[in-house]
Design a protein around this motif. Structure first.
Motif, mmCIF file in Angstrom:
data_model
loop_
_atom_site.group_PDB
_atom_site.id
_atom_site.type_symbol
_atom_site.label_atom_id
_atom_site.label_comp_id
_atom_site.label_asym_id
_atom_site.label_seq_id
_atom_site.Cartn_x
_atom_site.Cartn_y
_atom_site.Cartn_z
ATOM 1 N N ALA A 370 0.788 -1.310 0.050
ATOM 2 C CA ALA A 370 0.076 0.042 -0.004
ATOM 3 C C ALA A 370 0.922 1.148 0.149
ATOM 4 C CB ALA A 370 -0.904 -0.108 1.360
ATOM 5 N N ARG A 371 2.351 1.020 -0.111
ATOM 6 C CA ARG A 371 3.175 2.173 -0.001
ATOM 7 C C ARG A 371 3.147 3.065 -1.417
ATOM 8 N NH1 ARG A 371 7.668 4.677 -0.393
ATOM 9 N NH2 ARG A 371 8.618 5.777 1.694
ATOM 10 N N ASP A 372 3.144 4.337 -1.383
ATOM 11 C CA ASP A 372 3.350 5.079 -2.398
ATOM 12 C C ASP A 372 4.845 4.784 -2.965
ATOM 13 O OD1 ASP A 372 4.277 7.073 -4.280
ATOM 14 O OD2 ASP A 372 3.137 8.815 -3.198
ATOM 15 N N PRO A 373 5.318 4.281 -3.935
ATOM 16 C CA PRO A 373 6.493 3.799 -4.317
ATOM 17 C C PRO A 373 7.307 4.919 -4.852
ATOM 18 C CG PRO A 373 4.617 3.501 -6.317
ATOM 19 C CD PRO A 373 4.104 3.899 -4.836
ATOM 20 N N LEU A 374 6.792 6.189 -4.999
ATOM 21 C CA LEU A 374 7.602 7.393 -5.437
ATOM 22 C C LEU A 374 7.835 8.234 -3.974
ATOM 23 C CD1 LEU A 374 5.737 8.142 -8.653
ATOM 24 C CD2 LEU A 374 7.841 6.912 -8.216
ATOM 25 N N ALA A 375 7.286 7.964 -2.895
ATOM 26 C CA ALA A 375 7.265 8.877 -1.802
ATOM 27 C C ALA A 375 8.846 8.562 -1.171
ATOM 28 C CB ALA A 375 6.222 8.485 -0.773
ATOM 29 N N PRO A 376 9.424 9.724 -0.482
ATOM 30 C CA PRO A 376 10.781 9.388 0.169
ATOM 31 C C PRO A 376 10.727 8.558 1.355
ATOM 32 C CG PRO A 376 9.880 11.745 0.443
ATOM 33 C CD PRO A 376 8.871 10.978 -0.426
ATOM 34 N N PRO A 377 11.681 8.141 1.731
ATOM 35 C CA PRO A 377 11.516 7.124 3.089
ATOM 36 C C PRO A 377 11.178 8.026 4.113
ATOM 37 C CG PRO A 377 13.931 6.893 1.721
ATOM 38 C CD PRO A 377 13.055 7.942 1.361
ATOM 39 N N GLY A 378 10.532 7.291 5.109
ATOM 40 C CA GLY A 378 9.796 7.902 6.270
ATOM 41 C C GLY A 378 10.030 7.186 7.341
ATOM 42 N N ILE A 379 9.524 7.570 8.612
ATOM 43 C CA ILE A 379 9.640 6.754 9.956
ATOM 44 C C ILE A 379 9.139 5.424 9.948
ATOM 45 C CG2 ILE A 379 7.324 7.717 10.695
ATOM 46 C CD1 ILE A 379 10.566 6.909 12.820
ATOM 47 N N PHE A 380 8.307 5.246 9.052
ATOM 48 C CA PHE A 380 7.610 3.799 9.007
ATOM 49 C C PHE A 380 8.555 2.857 8.313
ATOM 50 C CE2 PHE A 380 4.755 0.511 7.819
ATOM 51 C CZ PHE A 380 3.865 0.216 8.981
ATOM 52 N N ASP A 381 9.200 3.284 7.399
ATOM 53 C CA ASP A 381 10.206 2.523 6.869
ATOM 54 C C ASP A 381 11.535 2.110 7.616
ATOM 55 O OD1 ASP A 381 9.103 2.823 3.834
ATOM 56 O OD2 ASP A 381 9.394 4.861 4.245
#
Length: 478
Positions: A370-381
């Motif tokens: 369900a992750r946006d593949p183009l979004a930058p890495p975040g805390i959940f990653d």
């Protein structure tokens, strides 16, 4: 698909090969993500893709390479989740219409008005009834629980596969190969001379190989159903991820249906008992044989009906439970280290550890899906990276304990099966952790992580097939 000059894009004709293959892979990932967004219908995605390709073509003409042009074009169109929310606001009337049980019928498939709304449900109910009849016949002719365990999935899952084959218009050659594979597997598990226990014993204890076959054969069947779900395109990363997503949603819907069914059955049994009407014979002889496969097929139909309308539930639950799973794994790791010699670790505890590791794998898969593949890495990653690390630590302890037990007590079918599963999980989690680390550090794309997850799934099916077919003769059918 056309480019900005009105000419057919060369990559569409060559099957995403040639110098634009990387661009086509990125657009394919973008398209798959957009199709999962709520309120965005297929025509909307196609229109947006045309606009995206026009932007990329213009940027290519300005001197940018494919990667740069794609990133700039997507940036101009806006964040994918923001686009989804904007569509939801602009088309809220469409969303609410789609949320009803029977949406308005269309004429795209030539069906008469009002017919298409009931056609899918009618076909599914017919297949559910057929699965119930098949299971009822099996229960009426077989009393041995082990035989029921072996044959139940072969009588229920083909009806689910039949529903998807009808929905996807599965090619006949593909269908023939899948039917032949399932039939061959059914013959193997029924013709093998398994040790079913002493027939004179009221509670016979079957051999371990038949139990392992009964547990692993459904895994092979479920992957065959996945090929049907993907309309034969099992090599497609997007189709495999769709099936992973479907499996998670199916489990959620099935659990809800079962909870509701148990409540209704309990209330009905309570009322009938007060008036002296026996309910148990009807429950065992008729309700359960039809309700169990019926719940499975109805849950599958609900997932199919709602997958393009609302957000998936399984990825949301995965995000909720990921921090809790990290705490659970850390507690398990400390408890195992403080519990004494590895050889004293109980066998049931090792089985539970395998179940926990599989749960971690599911959390990882559904979060990625369900992750946006183009979004930058975040805390959940970063949380996912911690989750994988904790799972690897627990898996290492479990593997050590298994090897110690094998050294002390020798090889058995269940020990080898558990050892193989843990080794497969170790490779899966280790490489997933490596890719996730690269992503959060900015040296790898999210696409590499997603591809690894889906491309490794057939390994589990292959191992399940080995345990089902090869283990019984290797261990003397004991």
């Amino acid at each position: 698909m056309t480019n900005g000059t009105g000419q057919t894009d060369q990559t569409d004709q060559t099957g995403q090969t040639g110098r634009h293959a990387g661009l086509e892979a990125q657009i394919d990932q973008w398209r798959g993500f957009m199709r999962r967004r709520r309120a965005i219908a297929a025509p909307d995605v196609e229109e947006m893709e045309d606009h995206l390709r026009e932007q990329v073509a213009d940027l290519n003409a300005g001197g940018l390479d494919d990667d740069e042009a794609f990133l700039v074009a997507v940036k101009r169109m806006g964040n994918l989740d923001d686009v989804s929310r904007e569509f939801a606001r602009e088309h809220s009337d469409r969303l609410w219409k789609q949320l009803v049980l029977f949406p308005d019928a269309g004429a795209d498939d030539g069906a008469p008005h009002g017919l298409r709304r009931f056609r899918d449900l009618g076909v599914l109910l017919a297949l559910a009834t057929g699965a119930g009849i098949a299971l009822k016949i099996l229960l009426a002719t077989v009393t041995d629980e082990t035989t029921l365990l072996l044959n139940g999935p072969f009588l229920v899952l083909p009806f689910l596969a039949g529903y998807f084959a009808w929905k996807r218009t599965l090619p006949l050659p593909t269908a023939s190969v899948l039917v032949g594979a399932a039939a061959a597997l059914a013959l193997v598990v029924n013709l093998y001379p398994f040790d079913l226990g002493d027939p004179a014993d009221p509670y016979p204890e079957p051999g371990m190989t038949v139990v392992l076959a009964g547990l692993h054969a459904p895994i092979v069947l479920w992957l065959l159903v996945g090929v049907v779900y993907a309309a034969g395109s099992w090599r497609s990363d997007a189709r495999r991820m769709d099936y992973v997503r479907f499996t998670g949603e199916l489990l959620v819907y099935l659990a809800l249906i079962q909870l509701g069914g148990m409540l209704l059955v309990g209330l009905t049994a309570g009322v009938l008992s007060l008036v002296g009407v026996p309910f148990e014979p009807f429950l065992e002889d008729w309700l359960l044989p039809f309700a169990l496969p019926g719940a499975l097929l109805v849950a599958a139909w609900l997932v199919e009906a709602k997958k393009s309308v609302v957000e998936n539930i399984a990825p949301v639950l995965a995000r909720v439970f990921t921090p809790l799973a990290i705490l659970m794994l850390l507690a398990m790791f400390v408890a195992l280290l403080a519990g004494g010699p590895f050889g004293s670790v109980d066998r049931e505890l090792l089985i539970l550890m395998d179940a926990v590791l599989l749960l971690v794998l599911f959390l990882l898969l559904y979060s990625i899906s369900a992750r946006d593949p183009l979004a930058p890495p975040g805390i959940f990653d970063w949380l996912q990276l911690v989750l994988v690390g904790a799972a690897l630590a627990v898996d290492a302890v479990a593997l050590t304990a298994m090897l110690v037990r094998i050294a002390e007590f020798g090889f058995t079918a269940n020990k080898v099966a558990a050892l193989g599963l843990n080794l497969i999980l170790l490779v899966h989690l280790a490489w997933a952790g490596r890719l996730t680390l690269g992503f959060v550090r900015g040296t790898r794309t999210h696409l590499a992580t997603e591809r690894w997850q889906t491309r490794y799934l057939p390994v589990y099916g292959a191992w399940a097939l080995v345990v089902t077919v090869a283990f019984p003769p290797l261990f003397g059918f004991a």
